[in-house]
Design a protein around this motif. Structure first.
Motif, PDB file in Angstrom:
ATOM      1  N   UNK A 121       4.078  -1.830 -54.341  1.00 48.65           N
ATOM      2  CA  UNK A 121       3.640  -0.500 -53.906  1.00 48.65           C
ATOM      3  C   UNK A 121       3.443   0.437 -55.098  1.00 48.65           C
ATOM      4  N   UNK A 122       4.193   0.205 -56.140  1.00 48.57           N
ATOM      5  CA  UNK A 122       4.095   1.072 -57.319  1.00 48.57           C
ATOM      6  C   UNK A 122       2.963   0.656 -58.258  1.00 48.57           C
ATOM      7  N   UNK A 123       2.514  -0.594 -58.169  1.00 46.47           N
ATOM      8  CA  UNK A 123       1.577  -1.099 -59.179  1.00 46.47           C
ATOM      9  C   UNK A 123       0.295  -1.716 -58.633  1.00 46.47           C
ATOM     10  N   UNK A 124       0.173  -1.866 -57.328  1.00 46.19           N
ATOM     11  CA  UNK A 124      -0.984  -2.570 -56.771  1.00 46.19           C
ATOM     12  C   UNK A 124      -2.295  -1.870 -57.102  1.00 46.19           C
ATOM     13  N   UNK A 125      -3.300  -2.675 -57.443  1.00 43.55           N
ATOM     14  CA  UNK A 125      -4.651  -2.164 -57.673  1.00 43.55           C
ATOM     15  C   UNK A 125      -5.460  -2.289 -56.381  1.00 43.55           C
ATOM     16  N   UNK A 126      -6.651  -1.734 -56.404  1.00 41.93           N
ATOM     17  CA  UNK A 126      -7.555  -1.861 -55.255  1.00 41.93           C
ATOM     18  C   UNK A 126      -7.840  -3.339 -54.991  1.00 41.93           C
ATOM     19  N   UNK A 127      -7.982  -4.105 -56.059  1.00 45.18           N
ATOM     20  CA  UNK A 127      -8.232  -5.546 -55.932  1.00 45.18           C
ATOM     21  C   UNK A 127      -7.050  -6.244 -55.268  1.00 45.18           C
ATOM     22  N   UNK A 128      -5.840  -5.878 -55.657  1.00 40.31           N
ATOM     23  CA  UNK A 128      -4.644  -6.481 -55.050  1.00 40.31           C
ATOM     24  C   UNK A 128      -4.608  -6.213 -53.547  1.00 40.31           C
ATOM     25  N   UNK A 129      -4.863  -4.956 -53.180  1.00 38.89           N
ATOM     26  CA  UNK A 129      -4.818  -4.584 -51.756  1.00 38.89           C
ATOM     27  C   UNK A 129      -5.895  -5.333 -50.979  1.00 38.89           C
ATOM     28  N   UNK A 130      -7.074  -5.451 -51.575  1.00 41.55           N
ATOM     29  CA  UNK A 130      -8.160  -6.176 -50.894  1.00 41.55           C
ATOM     30  C   UNK A 130      -7.771  -7.637 -50.688  1.00 41.55           C
ATOM     31  N   UNK A 131      -7.156  -8.249 -51.699  1.00 39.35           N
ATOM     32  CA  UNK A 131      -6.718  -9.638 -51.567  1.00 39.35           C
ATOM     33  C   UNK A 131      -5.701  -9.790 -50.443  1.00 39.35           C
ATOM     34  N   UNK A 132      -4.760  -8.867 -50.366  1.00 43.01           N
ATOM     35  CA  UNK A 132      -3.740  -8.941 -49.322  1.00 43.01           C
ATOM     36  C   UNK A 132      -4.364  -8.809 -47.939  1.00 43.01           C
ATOM     37  N   UNK A 133      -5.315  -7.895 -47.796  1.00 43.55           N
ATOM     38  CA  UNK A 133      -5.977  -7.743 -46.487  1.00 43.55           C
ATOM     39  C   UNK A 133      -6.776  -9.003 -46.137  1.00 43.55           C
ATOM     40  N   UNK A 134      -7.402  -9.603 -47.146  1.00 42.49           N
ATOM     41  CA  UNK A 134      -8.143 -10.846 -46.903  1.00 42.49           C
ATOM     42  C   UNK A 134      -7.201 -11.964 -46.452  1.00 42.49           C
ATOM     43  N   UNK A 135      -6.022 -12.009 -47.055  1.00 47.54           N
ATOM     44  CA  UNK A 135      -5.064 -13.046 -46.695  1.00 47.54           C
ATOM     45  C   UNK A 135      -4.544 -12.849 -45.271  1.00 47.54           C
ATOM     46  N   UNK A 136      -4.345 -11.604 -44.866  1.00 45.94           N
ATOM     47  CA  UNK A 136      -3.937 -11.352 -43.479  1.00 45.94           C
ATOM     48  C   UNK A 136      -5.057 -11.785 -42.538  1.00 45.94           C
ATOM     49  N   UNK A 137      -6.300 -11.494 -42.939  1.00 46.22           N
ATOM     50  CA  UNK A 137      -7.428 -11.919 -42.120  1.00 46.22           C
ATOM     51  C   UNK A 137      -7.513 -13.428 -42.014  1.00 46.22           C
ATOM     52  N   UNK A 138      -7.247 -14.121 -43.124  1.00 46.56           N
ATOM     53  CA  UNK A 138      -7.266 -15.582 -43.098  1.00 46.56           C
ATOM     54  C   UNK A 138      -6.145 -16.114 -42.208  1.00 46.56           C
ATOM     55  N   UNK A 139      -4.999 -15.472 -42.268  1.00 43.77           N
ATOM     56  CA  UNK A 139      -3.884 -15.901 -41.417  1.00 43.77           C
ATOM     57  C   UNK A 139      -4.216 -15.664 -39.943  1.00 43.77           C
ATOM     58  N   UNK A 140      -4.898 -14.573 -39.667  1.00 42.96           N
ATOM     59  CA  UNK A 140      -5.278 -14.277 -38.282  1.00 42.96           C
ATOM     60  C   UNK A 140      -6.208 -15.366 -37.738  1.00 42.96           C
ATOM     61  N   UNK A 141      -7.040 -15.900 -38.628  1.00 42.44           N
ATOM     62  CA  UNK A 141      -7.966 -16.958 -38.215  1.00 42.44           C
ATOM     63  C   UNK A 141      -7.244 -18.279 -37.956  1.00 42.44           C
ATOM     64  N   UNK A 142      -5.977 -18.374 -38.367  1.00 44.08           N
ATOM     65  CA  UNK A 142      -5.208 -19.611 -38.203  1.00 44.08           C
ATOM     66  C   UNK A 142      -4.350 -19.612 -36.938  1.00 44.08           C
ATOM     67  N   UNK A 143      -4.454 -18.587 -36.134  1.00 48.57           N
ATOM     68  CA  UNK A 143      -3.678 -18.564 -34.891  1.00 48.57           C
ATOM     69  C   UNK A 143      -4.050 -19.789 -34.052  1.00 48.57           C
ATOM     70  N   UNK A 144      -3.042 -20.476 -33.582  1.00 50.57           N
ATOM     71  CA  UNK A 144      -3.277 -21.683 -32.801  1.00 50.57           C
ATOM     72  C   UNK A 144      -2.990 -22.944 -33.593  1.00 50.57           C
TER      73      UNK A 144
END
Length: 241
Positions: free
Chosen positions: A126-149
Protein backbone atom coordinates in the motif's frame (compact mmCIF):
# COMPACT_ATOMS: atom_id res chain seq x y z
CA UNK A 1 39.76 -15.93 37.29
CA UNK A 2 41.52 -18.92 38.87
CA UNK A 3 40.67 -22.18 37.13
CA UNK A 4 39.20 -24.95 39.23
CA UNK A 5 41.79 -27.77 39.23
CA UNK A 6 38.97 -30.31 39.53
CA UNK A 7 37.11 -29.01 36.48
CA UNK A 8 37.28 -31.23 33.38
CA UNK A 9 39.79 -30.03 30.76
CA UNK A 10 38.56 -28.21 27.66
CA UNK A 11 38.23 -30.90 25.06
CA UNK A 12 39.85 -30.47 21.67
CA UNK A 13 37.54 -31.86 19.05
CA UNK A 14 39.17 -33.17 15.92
CA UNK A 15 37.19 -32.14 12.87
CA UNK A 16 36.64 -34.54 10.01
CA UNK A 17 38.79 -33.93 6.96
CA UNK A 18 35.68 -33.74 4.78
CA UNK A 19 34.31 -30.90 6.95
CA UNK A 20 37.54 -28.96 6.54
CA UNK A 21 37.49 -29.49 2.77
CA UNK A 22 33.84 -28.34 2.71
CA UNK A 23 34.80 -25.13 4.54
CA UNK A 24 37.70 -24.45 2.18
CA UNK A 25 35.54 -24.92 -0.91
CA UNK A 26 32.78 -22.77 0.56
CA UNK A 27 35.33 -20.02 1.22
CA UNK A 28 36.53 -20.29 -2.38
CA UNK A 29 32.94 -19.77 -3.54
CA UNK A 30 32.40 -16.82 -1.21
CA UNK A 31 35.64 -15.14 -2.34
CA UNK A 32 34.79 -15.50 -6.02
CA UNK A 33 37.54 -17.98 -6.74
CA UNK A 34 34.76 -20.43 -7.63
CA UNK A 35 31.92 -18.23 -8.97
CA UNK A 36 28.47 -19.50 -9.97
CA UNK A 37 28.69 -21.68 -13.06
CA UNK A 38 32.37 -22.46 -12.57
CA UNK A 39 33.59 -26.02 -12.76
CA UNK A 40 34.64 -27.49 -9.43
CA UNK A 41 38.26 -28.76 -9.46
CA UNK A 42 38.53 -32.46 -10.10
CA UNK A 43 38.81 -34.90 -7.22
CA UNK A 44 42.47 -35.47 -8.07
CA UNK A 45 43.19 -31.73 -8.09
CA UNK A 46 41.48 -31.29 -4.72
CA UNK A 47 43.37 -34.25 -3.28
CA UNK A 48 46.67 -32.69 -4.33
CA UNK A 49 45.72 -29.19 -3.26
CA UNK A 50 44.57 -30.15 0.22
CA UNK A 51 46.82 -33.19 0.75
CA UNK A 52 43.92 -35.53 1.51
CA UNK A 53 42.54 -38.81 0.24
CA UNK A 54 39.73 -39.39 -2.24
CA UNK A 55 37.09 -40.51 0.34
CA UNK A 56 37.31 -37.18 2.22
CA UNK A 57 37.04 -35.20 -1.02
CA UNK A 58 34.05 -37.20 -2.23
CA UNK A 59 32.27 -36.82 1.11
CA UNK A 60 32.80 -33.05 1.06
CA UNK A 61 31.54 -32.76 -2.53
CA UNK A 62 28.48 -34.88 -1.77
CA UNK A 63 27.70 -32.66 1.21
CA UNK A 64 27.91 -29.59 -1.02
CA UNK A 65 25.64 -31.25 -3.57
CA UNK A 66 23.09 -32.14 -0.88
CA UNK A 67 23.07 -28.53 0.32
CA UNK A 68 22.52 -27.27 -3.21
CA UNK A 69 25.86 -25.48 -3.45
CA UNK A 70 27.05 -27.54 -6.40
CA UNK A 71 25.52 -29.92 -8.93
CA UNK A 72 27.22 -33.26 -9.44
CA UNK A 73 26.65 -34.75 -12.89
CA UNK A 74 28.00 -38.17 -13.76
CA UNK A 75 30.42 -38.00 -16.64
CA UNK A 76 30.77 -34.21 -16.35
CA UNK A 77 32.56 -31.78 -14.08
CA UNK A 78 30.60 -30.63 -11.05
CA UNK A 79 29.43 -27.02 -11.28
CA UNK A 80 28.91 -24.28 -8.70
CA UNK A 81 25.24 -23.36 -8.42
CA UNK A 82 23.95 -19.82 -8.50
CA UNK A 83 22.15 -19.31 -5.20
CA UNK A 84 19.05 -17.23 -4.59
CA UNK A 85 16.61 -16.84 -1.74
CA UNK A 86 14.13 -18.94 -3.70
CA UNK A 87 16.53 -21.77 -4.43
CA UNK A 88 17.69 -21.89 -0.81
CA UNK A 89 14.15 -22.06 0.59
CA UNK A 90 13.11 -24.60 -2.03
CA UNK A 91 15.72 -26.96 -0.57
CA UNK A 92 13.72 -27.21 2.68
CA UNK A 93 10.34 -27.87 1.03
CA UNK A 94 10.38 -31.61 1.66
CA UNK A 95 11.49 -31.18 5.28
CA UNK A 96 8.80 -28.55 5.89
CA UNK A 97 6.11 -30.79 4.43
CA UNK A 98 7.27 -33.71 6.56
CA UNK A 99 7.14 -31.52 9.66
CA UNK A 100 3.61 -30.35 8.86
CA UNK A 101 2.46 -33.91 8.20
CA UNK A 102 4.09 -35.38 11.28
CA UNK A 103 2.99 -32.63 13.67
CA UNK A 104 -0.51 -31.33 12.78
CA UNK A 105 -0.26 -28.47 15.28
CA UNK A 106 2.49 -26.97 13.12
CA UNK A 107 -0.14 -26.13 10.52
CA UNK A 108 -1.74 -23.69 12.95
CA UNK A 109 1.67 -22.16 13.60
CA UNK A 110 2.20 -21.78 9.85
CA UNK A 111 -1.17 -20.07 9.41
CA UNK A 112 -0.37 -17.67 12.25
CA UNK A 113 3.04 -16.89 10.78
CA UNK A 114 1.55 -16.36 7.34
CA UNK A 115 -1.04 -13.92 8.72
CA UNK A 116 1.62 -11.81 10.39
CA UNK A 117 3.81 -11.97 7.29
CA UNK A 118 1.10 -11.13 4.75
CA UNK A 119 -0.22 -8.22 6.79
CA UNK A 120 3.29 -6.78 6.78
CA UNK A 121 3.62 -7.33 3.04
CA UNK A 122 0.32 -5.67 2.21
CA UNK A 123 1.32 -2.63 4.28
CA UNK A 124 4.48 -2.32 2.20
CA UNK A 125 2.41 -2.77 -0.96
CA UNK A 126 0.00 0.00 0.00
CA UNK A 127 2.91 2.33 0.65
CA UNK A 128 4.87 1.52 -2.52
CA UNK A 129 2.57 0.13 -5.22
CA UNK A 130 2.77 1.71 -8.66
CA UNK A 131 -0.05 2.04 -11.17
CA UNK A 132 1.46 -0.98 -12.94
CA UNK A 133 1.40 -3.03 -9.72
CA UNK A 134 -2.26 -2.20 -9.10
CA UNK A 135 -3.17 -3.05 -12.69
CA UNK A 136 -1.41 -6.42 -12.37
CA UNK A 137 -3.29 -7.20 -9.17
CA UNK A 138 -6.64 -6.35 -10.75
CA UNK A 139 -5.76 -8.53 -13.75
CA UNK A 140 -4.92 -11.41 -11.44
CA UNK A 141 -8.26 -11.08 -9.64
CA UNK A 142 -9.93 -11.10 -13.04
CA UNK A 143 -8.02 -14.22 -14.02
CA UNK A 144 -9.03 -15.89 -10.76
CA UNK A 145 -12.66 -14.95 -11.40
CA UNK A 146 -12.43 -16.74 -14.74
CA UNK A 147 -11.33 -19.90 -12.88
CA UNK A 148 -14.53 -20.30 -10.88
CA UNK A 149 -15.65 -23.89 -11.25
CA UNK A 150 -12.13 -25.27 -11.46
CA UNK A 151 -10.95 -25.49 -7.87
CA UNK A 152 -7.33 -26.38 -8.62
CA UNK A 153 -6.65 -23.52 -11.03
CA UNK A 154 -8.66 -21.17 -8.82
CA UNK A 155 -6.29 -21.92 -5.93
CA UNK A 156 -3.27 -21.54 -8.23
CA UNK A 157 -4.54 -18.10 -9.22
CA UNK A 158 -5.04 -17.29 -5.53
CA UNK A 159 -1.37 -18.08 -4.87
CA UNK A 160 -0.34 -15.86 -7.79
CA UNK A 161 -2.32 -12.96 -6.35
CA UNK A 162 -0.60 -13.17 -2.96
CA UNK A 163 2.80 -13.70 -4.60
CA UNK A 164 2.30 -10.52 -6.66
CA UNK A 165 1.64 -8.52 -3.48
CA UNK A 166 4.94 -9.82 -2.10
CA UNK A 167 6.68 -8.82 -5.33
CA UNK A 168 5.84 -5.16 -4.70
CA UNK A 169 8.31 -5.22 -1.82
CA UNK A 170 11.14 -5.75 -4.34
CA UNK A 171 12.79 -7.80 -1.59
CA UNK A 172 13.84 -11.23 -2.88
CA UNK A 173 13.91 -12.75 0.61
CA UNK A 174 10.37 -11.60 1.37
CA UNK A 175 9.19 -12.81 -2.03
CA UNK A 176 10.80 -16.22 -1.63
CA UNK A 177 9.50 -16.62 1.91
CA UNK A 178 5.97 -15.75 0.81
CA UNK A 179 6.08 -18.33 -1.99
CA UNK A 180 7.51 -20.97 0.34
CA UNK A 181 4.73 -20.45 2.89
CA UNK A 182 2.12 -20.69 0.16
CA UNK A 183 3.65 -23.92 -1.18
CA UNK A 184 3.68 -25.49 2.27
CA UNK A 185 0.13 -24.38 3.03
CA UNK A 186 -1.38 -25.49 -0.25
CA UNK A 187 -0.01 -29.01 0.07
CA UNK A 188 -3.27 -29.85 1.81
CA UNK A 189 -5.25 -30.95 -1.22
CA UNK A 190 -8.33 -31.31 0.94
CA UNK A 191 -8.53 -27.55 0.85
CA UNK A 192 -9.75 -27.74 -2.75
CA UNK A 193 -12.98 -29.34 -1.58
CA UNK A 194 -13.58 -26.68 1.05
CA UNK A 195 -13.22 -23.76 -1.40
CA UNK A 196 -16.40 -24.71 -3.22
CA UNK A 197 -19.01 -22.02 -2.57
CA UNK A 198 -16.47 -19.55 -1.19
CA UNK A 199 -14.97 -18.38 -4.46
CA UNK A 200 -17.00 -15.19 -4.80
CA UNK A 201 -16.35 -14.27 -1.18
CA UNK A 202 -12.63 -14.66 -1.83
CA UNK A 203 -12.81 -12.56 -4.98
CA UNK A 204 -14.68 -9.80 -3.18
CA UNK A 205 -12.04 -9.77 -0.46
CA UNK A 206 -9.26 -9.63 -3.04
CA UNK A 207 -10.99 -6.71 -4.76
CA UNK A 208 -11.17 -4.90 -1.42
CA UNK A 209 -7.47 -5.49 -0.73
CA UNK A 210 -6.53 -4.09 -4.14
CA UNK A 211 -8.78 -1.07 -3.59
CA UNK A 212 -6.99 -0.28 -0.33
CA UNK A 213 -3.57 -0.73 -1.98
CA UNK A 214 -4.60 1.56 -4.84
CA UNK A 215 -5.79 4.19 -2.35
CA UNK A 216 -2.47 3.95 -0.46
CA UNK A 217 -4.49 3.13 2.63
CA UNK A 218 -1.96 1.05 4.55
CA UNK A 219 -4.09 0.56 7.65
CA UNK A 220 -7.14 -0.33 5.56
CA UNK A 221 -5.10 -2.80 3.50
CA UNK A 222 -3.80 -4.49 6.65
CA UNK A 223 -7.31 -4.74 8.07
CA UNK A 224 -8.66 -6.14 4.80
CA UNK A 225 -5.89 -8.72 4.54
CA UNK A 226 -6.28 -9.72 8.19
CA UNK A 227 -10.01 -10.23 7.78
CA UNK A 228 -9.44 -12.19 4.56
CA UNK A 229 -6.98 -14.58 6.18
CA UNK A 230 -9.06 -14.93 9.36
CA UNK A 231 -11.96 -16.03 7.20
CA UNK A 232 -10.00 -18.33 4.90
CA UNK A 233 -7.52 -19.89 7.34
CA UNK A 234 -10.02 -22.45 8.70
CA UNK A 235 -10.29 -23.84 5.14
CA UNK A 236 -6.75 -25.19 5.41
CA UNK A 237 -7.11 -28.41 7.37
CA UNK A 238 -4.82 -31.26 8.18
CA UNK A 239 -6.10 -34.52 6.64
CA UNK A 240 -6.38 -36.02 10.12
CA UNK A 241 -8.62 -33.23 11.42
Amino acid sequence: MKQDPLAPPDRIVRRKLSDQIFDRLRDMMASGELPPGAAVPSERDLMERFGVGRPAVREALQHMHTMGLITISHGERSRVNELSAGSVLARVDDAARMLLSAEPEQLEHLKQARRMFECGLVRVAAENATVHDVRDLRDLVGEQRARIGDAETFVTADMAFHARIAQISANPILMATSQAMLRWLFQYHGVLLHWSGNERITLGEHDGIVDRIAARDAEGAVAAMGAHLDRSNPLYRHPCS
